[in-house]
Design an enzyme around this catalytic site. Sequence first.
Site, short mmCIF file in Angstrom:
data_model
loop_
_atom_site.label_atom_id
_atom_site.label_comp_id
_atom_site.label_asym_id
_atom_site.label_seq_id
_atom_site.Cartn_x
_atom_site.Cartn_y
_atom_site.Cartn_z
N TRP A 380 0.84 -1.22 0.00
CA TRP A 380 0.00 0.00 0.00
C TRP A 380 0.86 1.26 0.00
CZ3 TRP A 380 -1.58 2.95 4.83
CH2 TRP A 380 -0.61 2.83 5.82
N ASP A 381 2.15 1.07 0.28
CA ASP A 381 3.09 2.20 0.24
C ASP A 381 2.89 3.00 -1.04
OD1 ASP A 381 3.99 0.05 1.89
OD2 ASP A 381 6.03 0.82 1.90
N GLU A 508 0.96 -2.01 12.43
CA GLU A 508 1.25 -3.45 12.49
C GLU A 508 1.62 -3.94 13.88
OE1 GLU A 508 3.94 -4.55 9.36
OE2 GLU A 508 2.41 -4.22 7.83
N LYS A 620 3.21 0.92 15.90
CA LYS A 620 4.42 0.94 15.07
C LYS A 620 4.44 2.20 14.20
CE LYS A 620 6.56 -2.09 11.59
NZ LYS A 620 6.27 -3.18 10.63
C1 BGC Z 1 5.08 -1.25 7.52
C2 BGC Z 1 4.04 -1.40 6.43
C3 BGC Z 1 4.70 -1.22 5.08
C4 BGC Z 1 5.86 -2.17 4.91
C5 BGC Z 1 6.61 -1.94 3.62
C6 BGC Z 1 6.22 -2.21 7.25
O1 BGC Z 1 7.22 -2.02 8.18
O2 BGC Z 1 4.54 -1.50 8.77
O3 BGC Z 1 3.04 -0.42 6.62
O4 BGC Z 1 3.76 -1.41 4.07
O5 BGC Z 1 6.76 -1.96 5.96
O6 BGC Z 1 7.19 -0.69 3.56
#
Ligand code: BGC
Length: 788
Positions: A380-381, A508, A620
């Site tokens: 989703w980034d 997360e 997080k």
């Molecule tokens: C984050 C996620 C992100 C992923 C990739 C993770 O550490 O919590 O939101 O999509 O990294 O960048």
Amino acid sequence: MFNRTQKEYTVVSSAKPQHTYPLDAWSIRETSFDTQSHFLDETLFALGNGYIGLRGSYEDGYSGPANTTLDGSYLNGFYESETIHYPETAYGLAKTNQFMLNVPNGKGISLWIDDERFDLLHGTVEQYERSLDFRTGVLLRKVLWTSSKGQRISIVSRRVVCFEHKHLYAIEYTVTPLNFSGKLRLVASLDGAVKNIEAGDDPRIGSAVSGPALQLVDSQQEDDFSALLHHTSNSGFALVSATASKLDYSGTHTLRLLKNGQRLEQSYEVQATEGLAIRLTKFGSYFSSRDYPAKELMYRSRDTLAQAQATGFAELLLEQEQYLANFWQQADVEIAGDDALQQGIHFNQFHLLQSVGRDGKTNISAKGVTGEGYEGHYFWDTEIYIFPFFLYSKPEIAKKLLEYRYAGLEQARQRARQMSHERGALYPWRTIAGEECSAYFPAGTAQYHINADIAYSIKLYFEATGDQDYLVNFGAEILMETARIWLGIGSYDREGRFCINQVTGPDEYTALVNNNYYTNAMARLHLNFAADVAERIAAKQPEQFSRIAALMALDNAEPAAWRRAAQLMNLPYDAALQIHAQDDSFLSKKVWDFANTPKEKYPLLLNYHPMVIYRHQVCKQADVVLALLLLSDEFSKEDKKRDFDYYEPLTTHDSSLSSCIYSIIASEIGYHEQAYDFFMETARLDLDNTHGNTHYGVHTAAMAGTWMGVAYGFAGMRVVKGALRFAPTLPTQWQHYTFKIHFQGALLEVRVEPGRTEYRLLQGETLRLSHRGEEITLTLSAPVKSLA
Ligand code: BGC
């Protein structure tokens, strides 16, 4: 020597390192060589064109410790797949992982003087300089070196990965003997004996594959041309990696072709003369069956390299510079008064451009094409962090990112069926080619908000471009298919509220909850927008609507059901605290014991079992606070302040996606110092390696978060109901800042100075916007407005 710390290749905590390399706005440059920073520098000096990515590793090799280097070459979207082995499996878990492959290394050029190999770790390095220039796109290295026998030599190498030619890169390597004449050997290699790194204990690193994934099928070698044909074992792709090298030297030389396992070499024996330059120019290409029929790969490689040779290195450099001039003309963010920051911002913008897929078949991975962290996966980034940067700076690239999602709609439909949804489409949390690859579903598949994130980016795109054709031909289908999923997973509770249970929001450190605020609020926007679009197309283009409806077997009653769910959406709010609750249970959990958590226990994910973390109030990354940005007009300033005050102390910012969002909301609620600090944390995150893992690749979401920090944060830009708004502030540390925005066919420049903001229409006939609530219109005849 560099004085940056954090050079260990294991993940370390995030103390801020010092940087001693020059603070130039348009380049990064190092003037000494250091094995401690080598792994990290390979990332920082990486080149890419959205497809090919070459780490900044030296052409002539590196003999330092194996854990201080990763000489990787990558192709965006080119992957191997492998069955995910769960010791204890369950129905519907992702079955197959896809991971970006380290592909044959065509960068190699080794240099021998008599029988001594040039090596930065041996002999004497008298001068060393390596730079990456964001305006020319050239990686340059200059070395003055003396061999153990006292032979002095100058070596200059220049490298580009061509923006204008998806499959091509080029290297020029010039050697000049300074105090001797004699035998020299230059060996241009193409090496297929490469493999990916192993993951170890850190889930953020690479794949768990240890052996080579590419099987050699054929090799060709003649005169200056070398090629390797590989097949991937499981994903079924063919790949031709090829190089063409030519020596440019007026003196005597001979060429020998050598083959050693998977390594093809063109070895030039040269009778060198003191003071006379010897130049090796090497062109390299990659063609895979993801793009073309397998039988065409070899001739396409030959053709591309022959054309590159005819064009010449100098001309390729010119093209590169022109491409970048055009990019900067639209995308440049200028900050006066802070050199470190200016460098950080340009570096980030440059790497974003290098990382983003521009062919509609590929996207932008969490680490771009600079390293193997997160296995080359797209998250989703893209939609929530990176998309805005491209949308407002280079809208044609943003459109390609949306095309990529359309290309994955069929797999998203299939995934929805696996997840027991009778209708609709569920996009994967992480993927390369469209299938779900998240092996840990609580922080993967459970993040259903991915559907709303994609819908959000379509809305943003439509509002900024008015591209009705896109909406009718592609966007509407995605929007409606993905909207259906909310009805699939949601249900009405006894009070008649529409609830979405058992999902994970952006944070997360909290998983599998009921009514995650962000998810529900974004789903509400998604459902309403899908219904709006359905109604609009049905009214204005009924034939098109019938076509889409037939395609997805849309029931007439569905849009009304979407509206109803949106209207009755459960958005958790705690009346006593007067804040939005992150989910139904978050506020009743115990607060994490921050006071007794030593620094080395961060990031928490590497030091505590997930359930220990999930049981606590600890985040997080931005979750509710992200909703405050994306759904800005749904909240009052007081709401924003209370939510920020509550959640910030609970947030570790262990994710690089967090600080930029906090910076933006801090700006909006008048916490200017915090806004600046959070912004600074994001702006040089990779340059200063503040998360301690940049050696595995840059953090593309955070890089784009810097852009958002300027536009959305300090300049207060929002698009609300299709209208462009600004409410600029100027950090006291800066003299002024300037950035540009493509909006509805116009190109706008915004310049914020002490006490005033200037809006200038650079392209287009007219543009309406609001400045702190005051409506203004820029036109061809009055293109500039300056306001307090
Ligand atoms: C984050 C996620 C992100 C992923 C990739 C993770 O550490 O919590 O939101 O999509 O990294 O960048």
